[in-house]
Design a protein around this motif. Structure first.
Motif, short mmCIF file in Angstrom:
data_model
loop_
_atom_site.label_atom_id
_atom_site.label_comp_id
_atom_site.label_asym_id
_atom_site.label_seq_id
_atom_site.Cartn_x
_atom_site.Cartn_y
_atom_site.Cartn_z
N ALA A 111 78.23 78.18 21.07
CA ALA A 111 78.16 76.61 21.52
C ALA A 111 79.21 76.02 22.30
O ALA A 111 80.46 76.42 22.44
N GLU A 123 80.42 79.54 16.98
CA GLU A 123 80.36 78.56 15.82
C GLU A 123 79.38 79.31 14.81
O GLU A 123 78.68 79.99 15.04
N GLY A 143 79.87 71.94 19.36
CA GLY A 143 80.54 72.44 18.19
C GLY A 143 81.39 71.63 17.47
O GLY A 143 81.12 71.46 16.33
#
Length: 100
Positions: free
Chosen positions: A27, A8, A32
């Motif tokens: 993430a 991310e 995310g």
């Protein structure tokens, strides 16, 4: 069930983040998605504010009696519907043609 991880952008690209490794991090997939949803909302708000600041936005509720209002008040105090711009411009053109 194992949790899925994604890469991310820490600061979203559309919010001015760089597209390099220092701006990327791991993430959870669900986290995310939530962050991306929030990033899109912040970007849309920033665009709306910019348009309003530049004066490019058309007000949904124009001030009564302003040129953007559908009604106008005549000098004698009566309120009448405002003609559309194109009709009034056509009227000017026809008046000019008649005067020639």
């Amino acid at each position: 069930m194992r949790e899925r991880w994604i890469v991310e952008h820490i600061r979203a690209l559309e919010l001015g983040g760089a597209d390099d490794l220092q701006n990327m991090g791991p993430a959870h997939e669900a986290c995310g998605r939530e962050k991306t949803k929030g990033d899109h909302a912040r970007t849309a708000k920033a665009k709306r504010q910019k348009i309003r600041h530049l004066g490019a936005a058309v007000s949904a509720r124009p001030l009564p009696g302003s040129r953007a209002s559908a009604l106008k008040r005549k000098v004698n105090g009566t309120v009448v519907p405002r003609e559309s711009r194109w009709r009034s411009l056509g009227g000017i053109d026809s008046a000019i043609r008649e005067g020639d």
